[in-house]
Design a protein around this motif. Structure first.
Motif, PDB file in Angstrom:
ATOM      1  N   ALA A   1      33.970  53.999  32.426  1.00  0.00           N
ATOM      2  CA  ALA A   1      35.280  54.619  32.223  1.00  0.00           C
ATOM      3  C   ALA A   1      36.191  54.364  33.421  1.00  0.00           C
ATOM      4  O   ALA A   1      37.412  54.428  33.305  1.00  0.00           O
ATOM      5  N   GLY A   2      35.625  54.096  34.579  1.00  0.00           N
ATOM      6  CA  GLY A   2      36.436  53.859  35.766  1.00  0.00           C
ATOM      7  C   GLY A   2      37.072  55.143  36.278  1.00  0.00           C
ATOM      8  O   GLY A   2      36.744  56.245  35.816  1.00  0.00           O
ATOM      9  N   THR A   3      38.003  54.986  37.217  1.00  0.00           N
ATOM     10  CA  THR A   3      38.643  56.167  37.781  1.00  0.00           C
ATOM     11  C   THR A   3      40.139  56.156  37.513  1.00  0.00           C
ATOM     12  O   THR A   3      40.874  56.988  38.018  1.00  0.00           O
ATOM     13  N   ASP A   4      40.597  55.208  36.687  1.00  0.00           N
ATOM     14  CA  ASP A   4      42.022  55.146  36.382  1.00  0.00           C
ATOM     15  C   ASP A   4      42.320  56.039  35.186  1.00  0.00           C
ATOM     16  O   ASP A   4      42.042  55.703  34.045  1.00  0.00           O
ATOM     17  N   THR A   5      42.912  57.198  35.461  1.00  0.00           N
ATOM     18  CA  THR A   5      43.141  58.167  34.391  1.00  0.00           C
ATOM     19  C   THR A   5      44.371  57.821  33.553  1.00  0.00           C
ATOM     20  O   THR A   5      44.654  58.485  32.573  1.00  0.00           O
TER      21      THR A   5
ATOM     22  N   SER B   1      43.023  54.737  30.358  1.00  0.00           N
ATOM     23  CA  SER B   1      41.894  54.873  29.445  1.00  0.00           C
ATOM     24  C   SER B   1      42.381  55.276  28.057  1.00  0.00           C
ATOM     25  O   SER B   1      43.420  55.913  27.911  1.00  0.00           O
TER      26      SER B   1
ATOM     27  N   CYS C   1      36.649  58.213  26.811  1.00  0.00           N
ATOM     28  CA  CYS C   1      36.975  57.455  28.019  1.00  0.00           C
ATOM     29  C   CYS C   1      38.009  58.178  28.882  1.00  0.00           C
ATOM     30  O   CYS C   1      37.950  58.120  30.105  1.00  0.00           O
TER      31      CYS C   1
ATOM     32  N   SER D   1      37.137  59.259  32.601  1.00  0.00           N
ATOM     33  CA  SER D   1      37.899  58.706  33.725  1.00  0.00           C
ATOM     34  C   SER D   1      38.431  59.845  34.606  1.00  0.00           C
ATOM     35  O   SER D   1      38.477  59.717  35.828  1.00  0.00           O
TER      36      SER D   1
ATOM     37  N   ASN E   1      35.403  61.005  36.582  1.00  0.00           N
ATOM     38  CA  ASN E   1      35.093  60.023  37.628  1.00  0.00           C
ATOM     39  C   ASN E   1      36.099  60.109  38.769  1.00  0.00           C
ATOM     40  O   ASN E   1      35.739  60.013  39.942  1.00  0.00           O
TER      41      ASN E   1
END
Lengths: 354, 426
Positions: free
Chosen positions: B35-39, B42, B47, B51, B54
């Protein structure tokens, strides 16, 4: 050390684990079944339970104005009458042993007796879902067990040859057994899907309309039975292979001299010699499949309209979703009695002399 | 060189190990790998929430967030089991409808006096959201959204059937009109008017509930079940008339009904706000048959507007507050972080709960947002009950019995009435 103390010392680790993880929880379960016991409430306040005796059993299994009649449920009781007559007939003509006849008769009387209870005028079951759920579970078992036994026996007979191809096939057929229920149900949900499923694609190629297996009341039970047979074929097949390899080659050679080969040899030599294996497989499968849960929970969610709701799933829902641990334990004790009686039958048959 | 690398690594591990306060987190919404950390970018509930989690893990100093593996279908069973065994996660998500069962036992920490210090302003929450997380006058959770059923539309099919005016869909305003529209769609396109999960997940129940509320009726009042009514018959018939006329298929489950809609086989899909951004993304794809997507308010077929709604919220177990103040403080920081990212969560299609977000331009500019502005006003749910799950299950079974197995409506309603009364009496 003499033999007896040594045996005890060696048994001790097993007995300790057995007592802690099986015997204690079992009696604890019975204890809980005698209480009004809310899972969450008791977790926060141990005094939130109250002793109610057999109230849970009554609430689950009984109802208002329940009456018994000799033909309240013609289908179930009719099968019971047939069973009893068949048992008497088979025993008198000497075609089955006494124990088998008694077993059949007991099952028949159970069907007549238990099947005869129904709500009289103005009456109704306290729990309308319990007995239908038991019925579904019995139906599931009575479809799955013959299905697994027959197909495993046919497969075993076909694969009982010492060639490389056969051993590859044996491994392939056993492979499904090692999968977890989540994987099996996922595979079969895709197979049964009316949009992307293999079965639907074949039906469409042949010009038919796809069946919505999992949400059609006529097919939902069949769907989980098929998935279960595919899944639990392996162990039964291995047991049959072991049984087959126990049969002496001489018997077949002698029979061949009398011109008895192929299907006739299977009927007159293989089947009689496999009798004990068949009994073992059937009873093991019965005990195993009474505990069906995952297939119903994951593939059909007990639906449509509860047609695939099974006992363990009902216990699970009652205990966890509804937090009624006492009631759930009462049902679990009921399930234990059923499975326990089949274990007893297996024990008796196992001791029966040839 | 090697020594330096290992030395630094060991030092970092020691440092973070000593400083980071671990917060365990339980949630549904499904899994999202990577999911990454870019909110901000997503897509989809799973996701977007992952995110945000994360990002919380990466950005909140001294706090590490560990998402526990849970599964959608059995989420509440798992959460209950963790409470029963005394090891609940430090924070977990839940629905408003499930709050009474837990809160009435004192399972959740009382957050009322700690929110301000944590940087959460309850005054910023909309009234309904504040009510949703309040139990006996105390705030026991942090709301994340209000979600409701919408009518997701394939505008190409609607257009072909002549059900579009000024770029807006023409929706039915009575059960008779519903049938008429469905006939028009069938005649013009050969396709079904409406699809929904009538077979497994309780979307069908929520549809019938909305039609009940639209007549001022409900399934129970106080301790009395009120299911076997004229209103219920009218609500159910409004839907079964479509099945009987072959204008909708009751046998599709969630995945299949959604697929039917995305494949362009149905004009309307009844589903929640949680899929707006997903359908929007699908409609943009070349390979998806659905091209022209519109998210409309649930239409009013009877006298007053109503659609089924619920709310997602986050709670901290009371035991964490009582026994483990460090984890409690860390958990509050995570809640504040989630609260700060309300606009990101609203991207799913859900309605935001913070006035400051609702009034912002960014929210108004979210795709399709302007198409279902009335939903917040007509959102409703059943009265609070500790037996919500079991009651919904009774309705789901009896309604399925009607449309999947041909059980007479009168019998099904009478049985449902008995069973729900049983549950209310327990």
């Amino acid at each position: 050390m003499t033999q007896t103390p040594a045996a005890w010392v060696l048994l001790l680790p097993f007995l300790a684990v057995y007592a802690l993880f099986l015997v204690y929880p079992f009696f604890r379960g019975i204890w809980i079944s005698l209480h009004d016991w809310n899972l969450l409430a008791v977790a926060f306040n141990p005094d939130a339970k109250s002793f109610v005796g057999f109230e849970n059993y009554v609430r689950v299994m009984w109802g208002r104005n329940i009456e018994w009649g000799p033909l309240s449920r013609p289908l179930v009781q009719g099968a019971g009458y047939l069973g009893v007559i068949a048992a008497a007939g088979l025993h008198l003509t000497g075609r089955v042993t006494r124990v088998t006849a008694i077993g059949l008769a007991v099952l028949g009387f159970l069907a007549i007796g238990l099947g005869g209870f129904a709500p009289g005028e103005g009456g109704r079951w306290y729990d309308r879902r319990f007995w239908p759920t038991v019925g579904n579970t019995v139906l599931f078992v009575s479809l799955t067990v013959p299905g697994v036994t027959l197909s495993a026996m046919i497969l075993a007979a076909a694969l009982n040859r010492e060639t490389r191809a056969m051993s590859v096939l044996r491994t392939l057929f056993f492979l499904s057994q090692v999968l977890s229920v989540t994987v099996v149900t996922l595979v079969w949900q895709i197979m049964f899907s009316p949009r992307q499923g293999l079965i639907a694609n074949i039906t469409q190629t042949l010009g038919g309309t796809p069946i919505t297996w999992l949400t059609d009341e006529r097919f939902a039970m069949a769907a989980i039975v098929i998935a279960t047979i595919w899944w639990s074929l392996g162990i039964a097949m291995i047991l049959f292979l072991a049984g087959l390899q126990d049969i002496s080659r001489d018997l077949y050679e002698a029979a061949a001299l009398d011109n008895c080969t192929g299907a006739r040899a299977f009927r007159h030599i293989t089947l009689p010699n496999l009798k004990r294996t068949i009994t073992l497989v059937v009873i093991l499968q019965i005990i195993l499949h009474f505990q069906v849960f995952g297939q119903s929970h994951l593939m059909t969610q007990g639906g449509p309209n509860d047609t695939t709701q099974v006992l363990v799933r009902y216990i699970y829902q009652t205990g966890f979703r509804d937090s009624e641990l006492g009631r759930a334990s009462a049902m679990a004790v009921f399930l234990f009695v059923i499975m326990g009686s089949f274990s007893v039958i297996q024990f008796i048959i196992g001791r029966e002399k040839k | 060189m090697k020594r330096i690398i290992f030395g630094t690594l060991a030092a970092t591990l020691l440092a973070t190990g000593a400083m980071a306060q671990e917060v365990t987190l339980g949630r549904f919404f499904g899994a999202c790998e990577d999911a990454g950390t870019d909110t901000r970018t997503s897509v989809g509930e799973a996701c977007i929430i992952q995110s945000i989690i994360n990002a919380a893990d990466a950005e909140i100093e001294g706090v590490s967030v560990n998402t526990l593996p849970t599964d959608w279908g059995n989420y509440y069973d798992q959460i209950k089991a963790t409470y029963a065994s005394g090891t609940p996660p430090s924070i977990h998500v839940l629905h408003r409808s499930s709050l009474p069962e837990f809160a009435s036992l004192g399972a959740f920490a009382d957050l009322t006096d700690d929110l301000d210090a944590a940087g959460i302003d309850p005054a910023d929450w909309v009234e309904t959201a504040r009510e949703a997380v309040t139990h006996e006058g105390r705030i026991v959770a942090v709301p994340m959204d209000l979600h409701a059923n919408l009518w997701h539309l394939n505008m190409d099919i609607m257009e072909e059937a002549g059900l579009v005016a000024d770029g807006k869909p023409i929706l039915p305003s009575s059960p008779e009109e519903l049938l008429e529209h469905a006939r028009k769609v069938k005649e013009a396109t050969g396709k079904d008017y409406l699809a929904a999960d009538f077979a497994q997940f309780p979307i069908g129940v929520r549809l019938v509930l909305a039609l009940l509320w639209q007549q001022g009726s409900n399934i129970f009042e106080g301790d009395e079940a009120t299911i076997d009514t004229e209103e219920a018959r009218a609500a159910i018939t409004a839907i079964t008339q479509l099945f009987d006329a072959g204008l909708a298929n009751p046998q599709l489950n969630y995945a299949d009904s959604q697929q039917a809609f995305l494949n362009g086989e149905a004009a309307v899909l009844v589903n929640g706000t949680w899929v707006v951004d997903f359908y929007d993304a699908e409609a943009a794809k070349e390979e998806t048959a659905l091209d022209s997507y519109y998210a409309a308010d649930f239409p009013t077929l009877f006298s007053e507007g109503a659609t089924w709604a619920d709310s997602h919220m986050w709670a901290i177990p009371a035991s964490v507050k009582a026994n483990d103040p460090e984890t409690y403080q860390a958990a509050l920081k995570v809640l504040a972080f989630i609260n700060d990212h309300n606009i990101d969560w609203a991207r799913t299609g859900h309605m935001a709960v913070r006035n400051s977000v609702l009034e912002g331009e960014e929210y108004a500019n979210l795709p399709h947002r302007s198409e279902y502005t009335a939903t917040a006003d007509i959102a409703r749910d059943t009265p609070a009950s500790q037996r919500y799950g079991a009651i919904q299950d009774v309705l789901n079974r009896e309604l399925q019995a009607i449309w999947l197995t041909g059980k007479p409506v009168a019998d099904a309603l009478l049985d449902a009435q008995y069973e729900v009364q049983d549950l209310l009496d327990r």
